[in-house]
Design an enzyme around this catalytic site. Structure first.
Site, PDB file in Angstrom:
ATOM      1  N   ASP A   8       0.870  -1.179   0.000  1.00  0.00           N
ATOM      2  CA  ASP A   8       0.000   0.000   0.000  1.00  0.00           C
ATOM      3  C   ASP A   8       0.907   1.229   0.000  1.00  0.00           C
ATOM      4  O   ASP A   8       2.132   1.128  -0.198  1.00  0.00           O
ATOM      5  CB  ASP A   8      -0.990  -0.041   1.182  1.00  0.00           C
ATOM      6  CG  ASP A   8      -0.314   0.104   2.546  1.00  0.00           C
ATOM      7  OD1 ASP A   8       0.940   0.185   2.596  1.00  0.00           O
ATOM      8  OD2 ASP A   8      -1.028   0.135   3.556  1.00  0.00           O
ATOM      9  N   CYS A  63       2.981  -3.523   4.021  1.00  0.00           N
ATOM     10  CA  CYS A  63       2.126  -2.400   4.435  1.00  0.00           C
ATOM     11  C   CYS A  63       2.824  -1.730   5.616  1.00  0.00           C
ATOM     12  O   CYS A  63       4.023  -1.949   5.832  1.00  0.00           O
ATOM     13  CB  CYS A  63       0.696  -2.853   4.733  1.00  0.00           C
ATOM     14  SG  CYS A  63       0.491  -3.935   6.157  1.00  0.00           S
ATOM     15  N   THR A  65       2.458  -1.955   9.062  1.00  0.00           N
ATOM     16  CA  THR A  65       2.881  -2.905  10.102  1.00  0.00           C
ATOM     17  C   THR A  65       3.132  -4.307   9.558  1.00  0.00           C
ATOM     18  O   THR A  65       3.751  -5.131  10.238  1.00  0.00           O
ATOM     19  CB  THR A  65       1.768  -3.047  11.159  1.00  0.00           C
ATOM     20  OG1 THR A  65       0.569  -3.498  10.494  1.00  0.00           O
ATOM     21  CG2 THR A  65       1.499  -1.730  11.869  1.00  0.00           C
ATOM     22  N   HIS A  96      11.260 -23.914   7.789  1.00  0.00           N
ATOM     23  CA  HIS A  96      10.245 -24.715   8.486  1.00  0.00           C
ATOM     24  C   HIS A  96       8.838 -24.556   7.911  1.00  0.00           C
ATOM     25  O   HIS A  96       8.024 -25.468   8.055  1.00  0.00           O
ATOM     26  CB  HIS A  96      10.211 -24.347   9.976  1.00  0.00           C
ATOM     27  CG  HIS A  96      11.374 -24.896  10.742  1.00  0.00           C
ATOM     28  ND1 HIS A  96      11.401 -24.954  12.119  1.00  0.00           N
ATOM     29  CD2 HIS A  96      12.558 -25.408  10.323  1.00  0.00           C
ATOM     30  CE1 HIS A  96      12.551 -25.485  12.522  1.00  0.00           C
ATOM     31  NE2 HIS A  96      13.278 -25.757  11.445  1.00  0.00           N
ATOM     32  N   HIS A 131       8.529 -31.073   8.695  1.00  0.00           N
ATOM     33  CA  HIS A 131       7.845 -29.804   8.429  1.00  0.00           C
ATOM     34  C   HIS A 131       6.815 -29.951   7.306  1.00  0.00           C
ATOM     35  O   HIS A 131       5.790 -29.277   7.315  1.00  0.00           O
ATOM     36  CB  HIS A 131       8.866 -28.712   8.103  1.00  0.00           C
ATOM     37  CG  HIS A 131       9.888 -28.551   9.186  1.00  0.00           C
ATOM     38  ND1 HIS A 131       9.558 -28.136  10.443  1.00  0.00           N
ATOM     39  CD2 HIS A 131      11.223 -28.820   9.198  1.00  0.00           C
ATOM     40  CE1 HIS A 131      10.657 -28.114  11.200  1.00  0.00           C
ATOM     41  NE2 HIS A 131      11.670 -28.531  10.465  1.00  0.00           N
TER      42      HIS A 131
HETATM   43  C1  RB5 Z   1      -2.114   2.322   6.563  1.00  0.00           C
HETATM   44  O1  RB5 Z   1      -2.173   3.504   7.268  1.00  0.00           O
HETATM   45  C2  RB5 Z   1      -1.900   1.145   7.524  1.00  0.00           C
HETATM   46  O2  RB5 Z   1      -3.060   0.913   8.269  1.00  0.00           O
HETATM   47  C3  RB5 Z   1      -1.514  -0.097   6.750  1.00  0.00           C
HETATM   48  O3  RB5 Z   1      -0.358   0.159   6.020  1.00  0.00           O
HETATM   49  C4  RB5 Z   1      -1.195  -1.334   7.571  1.00  0.00           C
HETATM   50  O4  RB5 Z   1      -0.295  -1.056   8.590  1.00  0.00           O
HETATM   51  C5  RB5 Z   1      -2.341  -2.136   8.012  1.00  0.00           C
HETATM   52  O5  RB5 Z   1      -2.203  -3.210   8.606  1.00  0.00           O
END
Ligand code: RB5
Length: 145
Positions: A8, A63, A65, A96, A131
């Protein structure tokens, strides 16, 4: 090896860094193509479908996180997406778990570490053996996609 890569807006810069730093693989970029706000499920679904259909051998999803990307990719049958935050996890996800999609959080790890992780993830084989039995059990409980 063909790798589908997508992110994203939060992962856009790291996606570009990875494409510019990793040699010896062919990247298929499914976007995002800028830092303009976008929805991670769109891009992560696109790369997951390419891997699911065998049109790419592996995928990398990014993304902010890594959490949303991980949740999305693991909705697809046959996708084993691993959210990794360090080199050990990236290596173990191959050894694994035979992870076919690597998920990274651009707001969690430094770019240089991410590149090191991707290099190792691309080169590390699956160990198989016990595994494989565990992956077979995951396959037996997964519900479509
Ligand atoms: C975008 O702001 C953020 O929510 C997205 O990149 C991600 O971290 C979602 O899990």
């Amino acid at each position: 090896m063909k790798i589908a890569i997508g992110s994203d807006h939060a992962g856009f810069k790291l996606k570009e860094t990875i494409k510019n730093s990793i040699t010896g693989v062919e990247f298929v970029d499914v976007g995002a193509f800028s830092e303009e706000s976008t929805d991670y499920p769109d891009h992560i679904a696109a790369l997951s479908r390419l891997v699911q259909r065998g049109e790419a051998q592996r995928g990398i999803g990014i993304c902010g996180t890594g959490i949303g990307a991980s949740i999305t990719a693991n909705k697809f049958g046959g996708i084993r997406a691993a959210l990794c935050t360090n080199l050990f996890m990236a290596e173990m996800s191959r050894l694994h778990n035979d992870a076919n999609v690597l998920i990274l959080g651009a707001r969690v790890i430094e770019d240089a570490e991410a590149v090191t992780m991707v290099r190792a993830w691309v080169e590390t084989p699956f160990e198989g053996g016990r595994h494989q039995r565990r992956l077979d059990k995951i396959k037996a409980i997964e519900c479509g996609g």
